[in-house]
Write an enzyme that holds these catalytic residues in place. Structure first.
Site, PDB file in Angstrom:
ATOM      1  N   ASN A   1     -22.504  -4.426  -7.140  1.00 24.60           N
ATOM      2  CA  ASN A   1     -22.560  -4.545  -8.598  1.00 24.60           C
ATOM      3  C   ASN A   1     -21.672  -3.488  -9.269  1.00 24.60           C
ATOM      4  O   ASN A   1     -20.909  -2.783  -8.597  1.00 24.60           O
ATOM      5  CB  ASN A   1     -24.011  -4.457  -9.084  1.00 24.60           C
ATOM      6  CG  ASN A   1     -24.626  -3.089  -8.792  1.00 24.60           C
ATOM      7  OD1 ASN A   1     -23.922  -2.105  -8.545  1.00 24.60           O
ATOM      8  ND2 ASN A   1     -25.944  -3.027  -8.812  1.00 24.60           N
TER       9      ASN A   1
ATOM     10  N   GLN B   1     -16.970 -23.148  -7.457  1.00 25.19           N
ATOM     11  CA  GLN B   1     -16.528 -21.822  -7.890  1.00 25.19           C
ATOM     12  C   GLN B   1     -17.340 -21.360  -9.090  1.00 25.19           C
ATOM     13  O   GLN B   1     -17.772 -20.201  -9.164  1.00 25.19           O
ATOM     14  CB  GLN B   1     -15.041 -21.880  -8.267  1.00 25.19           C
ATOM     15  CG  GLN B   1     -14.360 -20.549  -8.277  1.00 25.19           C
ATOM     16  CD  GLN B   1     -14.503 -19.852  -6.944  1.00 25.19           C
ATOM     17  OE1 GLN B   1     -15.048 -18.769  -6.898  1.00 25.19           O
ATOM     18  NE2 GLN B   1     -14.077 -20.462  -5.854  1.00 25.19           N
TER      19      GLN B   1
ATOM     20  N   HIS C   1      -8.186 -18.536  -4.735  1.00 25.94           N
ATOM     21  CA  HIS C   1      -8.212 -19.759  -3.930  1.00 25.94           C
ATOM     22  C   HIS C   1      -7.299 -20.792  -4.574  1.00 25.94           C
ATOM     23  O   HIS C   1      -7.411 -21.041  -5.773  1.00 25.94           O
ATOM     24  CB  HIS C   1      -9.617 -20.370  -3.886  1.00 25.94           C
ATOM     25  CG  HIS C   1     -10.688 -19.430  -3.428  1.00 25.94           C
ATOM     26  ND1 HIS C   1     -11.477 -18.718  -4.306  1.00 25.94           N
ATOM     27  CD2 HIS C   1     -11.105 -19.081  -2.187  1.00 25.94           C
ATOM     28  CE1 HIS C   1     -12.330 -17.975  -3.627  1.00 25.94           C
ATOM     29  NE2 HIS C   1     -12.136 -18.165  -2.339  1.00 25.94           N
TER      30      HIS C   1
ATOM     31  N   GLU D   1      19.472  18.827  -0.457  1.00 27.07           N
ATOM     32  CA  GLU D   1      18.213  18.840  -1.220  1.00 27.07           C
ATOM     33  C   GLU D   1      17.722  20.251  -1.492  1.00 27.07           C
ATOM     34  O   GLU D   1      16.650  20.424  -2.083  1.00 27.07           O
ATOM     35  CB  GLU D   1      17.141  18.034  -0.460  1.00 27.07           C
ATOM     36  CG  GLU D   1      17.454  16.537  -0.403  1.00 27.07           C
ATOM     37  CD  GLU D   1      16.311  15.704   0.192  1.00 27.07           C
ATOM     38  OE1 GLU D   1      15.364  16.297   0.735  1.00 27.07           O
ATOM     39  OE2 GLU D   1      16.381  14.466   0.086  1.00 27.07           O
TER      40      GLU D   1
ATOM     41  N   HIS E   1      14.014  23.511   6.197  1.00 24.17           N
ATOM     42  CA  HIS E   1      14.199  22.232   6.880  1.00 24.17           C
ATOM     43  C   HIS E   1      15.502  22.263   7.682  1.00 24.17           C
ATOM     44  O   HIS E   1      15.548  21.875   8.846  1.00 24.17           O
ATOM     45  CB  HIS E   1      14.264  21.081   5.873  1.00 24.17           C
ATOM     46  CG  HIS E   1      12.936  20.666   5.335  1.00 24.17           C
ATOM     47  ND1 HIS E   1      12.172  21.464   4.534  1.00 24.17           N
ATOM     48  CD2 HIS E   1      12.232  19.496   5.475  1.00 24.17           C
ATOM     49  CE1 HIS E   1      11.045  20.813   4.195  1.00 24.17           C
ATOM     50  NE2 HIS E   1      11.072  19.627   4.761  1.00 24.17           N
TER      51      HIS E   1
END
Lengths: 436, 436
Positions: A217, A262, A331, A418, A423
């Site tokens: 719910n 439905q 559906h 960058e 890195h």
């Protein structure tokens, strides 16, 4: 009375009416959200004690201690003996078909080796623990247990826990039987936001899970949204929908009953017909009115059909497919003489039902594919519940010495572009010094 | 100074310290969320006019009209000529490797026929339109453009739109070049929550999309959360993390630099080492301190390492794997002599880097697998960004006349057990009357 809107695409006001038909937004209720947040916080802080308090308050029965929240698996197996033989057979056959279909969704891990010995791959592994929410009371659907639990088990989920509220202490035998058939590993009689809290944070009685699935719910939905990130969640479903595209070859009685199947889900469910055949449209409208009043849920059906339903006359099947793609229905029934011919024109739909023998109800219960489907136009970007929702992937990267030199040069260049110097250095440290 | 916490699993206070290390919750800022909501509402109501106002207010330049927000694709291609040859080559090689890896993630549609002629299947189709958010300014990463855009294109996305803010009007040539290489279809110089709003609702200049992907600041993340449901979104990423498991065979310089490469991302990034080798642990600690101060981003690195980093002495590699599963890291390096032996013990990680040659930086740029990975322990239930994020599935169900009778009986039984009479009747209408 069940009185659907009748629209036609060749009228000047169609576009506006069509937009209104689709303009459903599930407003999130602030009060519901705050209530869910308070309950979640309480479960997080006080664990089982909070579950007991909430159960006493909302579920109308009085557990003496947390042990009362545990449903023994023997009890679930005993339910198999209590329900009728026909029902037990039907559940078992449905489970077998769902299992067989979903086994085809399993994805293998893969890896490959490059010339220099570098290995790349993707490892697919099941989730450790999954929590399944099953509504209690009148919306207790064993088919929903099968669709969620069988799929999780096919994926290889190590431990599947189920929670379900038991209003006034009552347990639904069909739900228990479905859990036993599907191989659910543990069952707790607790519901609402408190059950979602138990799954997210864990209590002494209910261990935390990695993902929470299953319908509920508004409080359950709000709680799921709130714990998302800490645990995974499945989609938060909107009202159910069917779109039928029919031509003159369709049986108006079948089309009408499919629309009604439905509409009986709830007042907000949406059933729409698209057809170029005016005679069919009129017959379906008549059938709808007649059959709707005979149904046990006539009041719900009437509200759904009159409030959100529509029969739309289109120019041709091509136009029907265009509208279907705008609706992106949960559906989609192709109740036409040659459904295969329409299929390539359909881009968005949760499940597609081909031809006159394929009622949506077969898909809801036992055809094999999942009945948990994307609603509210989300089929544009999401999929039926599947084995893939209970697995996750890890990338595998094993770079060879040669590969580290070759790839390292690319990485160093891009890292410096960058501005990420560490890195660059980390790649540089693996570049062979003696090679050009 | 970069001073990581040093912990050991055989000390009595370890468990508490370890919990504190992992106890990161990305608090959602209410003020940021409200600001994002206001901007979204404005874009929804006023379209381009709202984009222009927000751009003037936040981005420090003054577009004369909405046409100024459009970046011509020729301009992106021209950037390829303006950047250095080495950088262009590196971007192109990285793109080729990303493309080649992700092509293996493509999934075919499938279907099969049962004995009675019933056909079941799963159709896999690409998303129609995807919106890619690319941060501007100092966090403008061309590698991120490649990882998102190449993957979307491999999936077959029909139209890929990119937005990026241009602070003071400046466009990053590397980002433009990466967009040109990846085949982005349209580019707009707009950012923040307003760009997300344009993607979700559409404006006269920017068409609505079906899914929004790509990293952004807190406003962008808040806006993505808010539009989720109307459009799909990718994960909302937390701070980046690396976990290195190392044994005596590891090079302490490489291990330290790999930890630092994560730490340089931002102050909240987390770098953790697990090792049973005390000598290695001490050498890594020394290297960390020494190298950290030499880095251009020394201040960020020091804060990340000291605030969120840790070097942890474990009893053995088995214990390291257990802790790794609790951490469920975004990046996991197995810097050990026999990484393959550890692999079966690892259950949760976004990407796994095997052996001493495989620095995480290679994965960030050019190994091939995606660098968009699940953070903050979500690798327990989610996966690297992949082709599957840019496709969706539809179930196919085509039931034969015989199948409708056989399956219909199951559906009727279950529908009545669930109290859904219209479902039962809709299946019943297809059950052949003349058969037993």
């Amino acid at each position: 009375m069940a009185e659907p809107k009748i629209l036609a695409t060749d009228t000047p006001d169609f576009e506006a009416a069509f937009e209104r038909l689709l303009a459903f937004e599930s407003a999130q209720d602030e009060a519901v959200d705050r209530a869910a947040a308070t309950i979640l916080e309480d479960v997080r802080a006080r664990g089982d004690a909070a579950l007991l308090d909430a159960t006493r308050r909302f579920d109308g029965w009085n557990p003496a201690s947390a042990a009362d929240l545990v449903v023994d698996l023997d009890q679930a197996r005993a339910a198999l003996g209590r329900i009728g033989t026909a029902e037990r057979d039907a559940l078992e056959q449905a489970a077998a078909r769902i299992r067989s279909y979903h086994e085809r969704q399993r994805q293998p891990s893969w890896q490959f080796e490059e010339e220099d010995g570098t290995v790349l791959g993707q490892r697919v592994t099941p989730l450790d623990r999954v929590g399944l929410y099953v509504p209690g009371g009148k919306a207790a659907y064993p088919s929903s247990v099968l669709m969620n639990a069988v799929t999780a088990k096919v994926a290889g989920v190590h431990e599947l826990a189920m929670v379900t509220p038991t209003p006034r202490g009552e347990l639904n035998d069909y739900v228990l039987a479905a859990a036993a058939i599907a191989g659910v590993d543990s069952i707790y009689r607790v519901g609402g936001a408190q059950a979602v809290g138990a799954f997210a944070y864990g209590t002494a009685t209910i261990a935390a899970v990695d993902k929470v699935v299953g319908p509920g719910n508004a409080y359950v939905a709000a709680a799921k949204r709130r714990v998302f990130g800490r645990v995974g969640i499945d989609m938060v479903a909107g009202p159910s929908e069917i779109l039928v595209i029919a031509d003159a070859s369709a049986d108006p009685r079948s089309v009408a009953m499919d629309l009604l199947s439905q509409a009986e889900h709830d007042e907000l469910a949406q059933a729409i017909l698209l057809t170029a055949d005016d005679a069919l449209l009129k017959k379906v409208a008549n059938e709808l009115r007649e059959r709707a009043r005979e149904l046990p849920r006539a009041a719900i059906v009437a509200e759904s059909v009159s409030g959100r339903g529509a029969l739309i006359r289109v120019r041709d099947l091509d136009e029907a497919c265009e509208l279907a793609n705008r609706i992106a229905p949960e559906h989609l029934e192709l109740a036409v003489a040659d459904p295969e011919a329409l299929l390539p024109k359909i881009r968005h739909a949760g499940a597609i039902f081909l031809g006159h023998h394929t009622s949506e109800a077969l898909g809801d219960y036992c055809a094999g594919p999942n009945h948990v489907l994307p609603t509210s136009r989300t089929a544009r970007f999401s999929s039926p519940l599947g084995v893939y929702d209970f697995q996750k992937r890890s990338s595998l990267i094993g770079v060879s010495a040669k590969g580290a030199t070759r790839l390292g040069r690319i990485a160093v260049t891009l890292a410096r572009a960058e501005g990420l110097e560490a890195h660059a250095r980390s790649a540089e440290l693996r570049i062979a010094k003696d090679k050009p």
